[in-house]
Design an enzyme around this catalytic site. Structure first.
Site, PDB file in Angstrom:
ATOM      1  N   ASP A  85       0.815  -1.216   0.000  1.00 26.99           N
ATOM      2  CA  ASP A  85       0.000   0.000   0.000  1.00 26.99           C
ATOM      3  C   ASP A  85       0.852   1.270   0.000  1.00 26.99           C
ATOM      4  O   ASP A  85       0.649   2.162   0.831  1.00 26.99           O
ATOM      5  CB  ASP A  85      -0.934   0.013   1.217  1.00 26.99           C
ATOM      6  CG  ASP A  85      -1.794  -1.229   1.314  1.00 26.99           C
ATOM      7  OD1 ASP A  85      -2.148  -1.778   0.256  1.00 26.99           O
ATOM      8  OD2 ASP A  85      -2.109  -1.651   2.438  1.00 26.99           O
ATOM      9  N   GLU A 135     -11.319   0.859  -3.994  1.00 30.12           N
ATOM     10  CA  GLU A 135     -10.662   1.245  -2.746  1.00 30.12           C
ATOM     11  C   GLU A 135      -9.370   1.990  -3.061  1.00 30.12           C
ATOM     12  O   GLU A 135      -9.011   2.191  -4.223  1.00 30.12           O
ATOM     13  CB  GLU A 135     -10.355  -0.004  -1.905  1.00 30.12           C
ATOM     14  CG  GLU A 135      -9.498  -1.024  -2.622  1.00 30.12           C
ATOM     15  CD  GLU A 135      -9.418  -2.360  -1.906  1.00 30.12           C
ATOM     16  OE1 GLU A 135     -10.018  -2.499  -0.812  1.00 30.12           O
ATOM     17  OE2 GLU A 135      -8.761  -3.265  -2.427  1.00 30.12           O
TER      18      GLU A 135
END
Length: 500
Positions: free
Chosen positions: A14, A173
């Site tokens: 991420d 997302e």
């Protein structure tokens, strides 16, 4: 110039990036490991050195009840008017929050919370002074939600609104909002963070849309490709100081067939190309390689960290982590200078809650060796040594123990609900060297006693510690552990991590 991917290997997922002048800063998710949210610095986007962590105090990060894949997810880093901001979500305590600092290598503020549901938050500082808080919805429905906030307090200045539902892939997302040539671009990941992962983009004339989906979506994806890199997505963009745009994003490197990965989701880099009508594309039409040819910035290298930690510094190196709460682990570098003293706890590696006596670092290479020299006088049934740790249900442990008054080395393998144990011949004394050799498909476990000969005690498969088997979102760690209900101390003279 050529460079190699991943630019940050091992469990560093991420990624989010920002630029300040000619300096670049990047953060990653850390889940239930402490300290939280590693932060990196680079001059060229290819070579990174770790500055520290954003979350270093219990007041910033509560993990007591977190599973290994709980804790803090999907951070975003941004810079505005002299301050760095890092925003993330604690899945198990408090939800969305951000911290700030003037010095990214120093202390960060206590958390400032934002009352918006979901995960994967991001910040955008607009030219008119407004600050937009963007995140992924979960309860009201999947999609990208946004509101305006007061950056000093976290107070919402507008209601949260659904601004985009993606292109139709599951789980839109990881949103990021940015502006270029009069357009607001909204980028997000879709398809789930597995083999169908992809990055998509839309744009609008206002921060709330309506957003027009990019004509070439997805702009990054390796889905359905027989490629050594898989699951690419969750990207962030940055314009370098030479005007070229880049993307950082996560990907995995599976082993074998069917493909399975155990190093975790890693940080990759690729150039971004803009079309004449203003749409971005990452890499080579959405595909990236282990070796990339691109017009990179002039390389700036950092000094390599030593392969061997002699524990002779006043503090632990930045690569060391604790599971959940470090405050519950009793350890010292000063009790016996030149040694790490790790006191035992009655929490075992296989327990889902609590904090074991575990100090660990990520496995970053398929082929490597880790070894330690340890002095330990175990009580009956206690053990201390080295572990290969994915989570409480999937790990291997090589340790020194006492059974019926004699010392043995044991290899414990925990795979789901199945446990087994191999026991060595008796060993003399309480000083021992332990070694784990990692290959792409297996681990080999060795010990060396007074005979100064390496003895192979057993092997175990890497794929049994993979995400495809174990589940979750993390990668494998190598660590020193001490399980002892009496708190017996294990002393580690050195820890050696060697890429092969």
């Amino acid at each position: 110039m050529k460079y190699n991917n991943p630019v940050i290997p091992g469990f560093y997922p991420d990624p989010s990036v920002c630029r300040v002048g000619e300096d670049y800063y990047l953060v990653n998710s850390s889940f239930a490991y402490f300290p939280g949210i590693p932060i990196w610095h680079s001059k060229d986007l290819v070579h990174w050195r770790q500055l520290g962590y954003c979350l270093t105090r219990e007041s910033q990060l509560q993990l007591e009840k977190s599973g290994v894949s709980g804790g803090v997810w999907a951070p975003t880093i941004r810079y505005h008017q002299g301050r760095f901001y890092m925003v993330t979500t604690n899945q198990d305590y408090g939800g969305h929050f951000y911290v700030w600092t003037n010095d990214p290598s120093g202390d960060w503020s206590d958390p400032i919370y934002v009352d918006q549901e979901g995960i994967d938050p991001s910040l955008y500082f607009d030219e008119d002074g407004k600050v937009y808080f963007t995140s992924t919805g979960t309860q009201s429905g999947m999609g990208i939600y946004q509101c305006e906030i007061d950056i000093e307090t976290g107070t919402k200045l507008s209601e949260s609104r659904l601004i985009w539902s993606g292109t139709g892939g599951k789980f839109p997302e990881g949103p990021h909002l940015f502006k270029r040539n009069g357009y607001y671009y909204l980028m997000c990941a879709e398809g789930g963070t597995e083999y169908g992962h992809m990055e998509t983009i839309a744009r609008a004339k206002t921060p709330y849309g309506p957003f027009e989906s990019g004509p070439m979506n997805p702009i990054l994806s390796h889905r359905s490709l027989g490629h050594p890199i898989q699951a690419t997505g969750h990207a962030d963009l940055v314009e370098a100081h030479d005007g070229i745009w880049w993307a950082v994003f996560l990907g995995i490197r599976p082993v074998g067939y069917p493909p399975r990965h155990h190093l975790g989701r890693e940080t990759f880099l690729a150039p971004v190309h803009w079309s004449e009508d203003g749409w971005p594309m990452i890499g080579n039409n959405g595909v990236v390689e282990l070796e990339m040819e691109a017009e990179t910035l002039s390389p700036v290298y950092w000094e390599n960290n030593s392969e061997i930690d002699h524990f002779d510094e006043p503090s632990l190196g930045m690569h060391w982590n604790f599971l959940r709460n470090s405050e519950k682990v009793d350890w010292s570098l000063s009790e016996r200078p030149g040694w790490l003293a790790l006191n035992g706890r009655s929490v075992q590696l296989k327990e889902r809650t609590g904090t074991p006596a575990l100090i660990a670092r990520r496995q970053q290479h398929w082929n490597c060796e880790v070894s330690v020299k340890m002095e330990f006088q175990p009580a009956e049934g206690a053990d201390a040594g080295l572990t290969v740790f994915m989570d409480d249900s999937y790990h291997y442990a090589l340790g020194l123990t006492m059974l019926d008054g004699r010392h043995f080395v044991t290899l414990k393998r925990q795979v789901g609900s199945i446990s087994d144990e191999k026991i060595s011949l008796p060993v003399l004394g309480n000083v021992i060297e332990l070694k784990i050799r990692a290959l792409p498909d297996k681990y080999q476990f060795y010990y060396q006693g007074n005979d100064h000969e390496w003895n192979l005690l057993g092997e175990a498969e890497t794929h049994l510690l993979s995400t495809e088997v174990a589940g979750g979102f993390t990668g494998v760690f190598f660590g020193m552990y001490n399980y002892s209900s009496l708190g017996t101390t294990a002393y580690f003279d050195w820890f050696h991590y060697k890429e092969q």
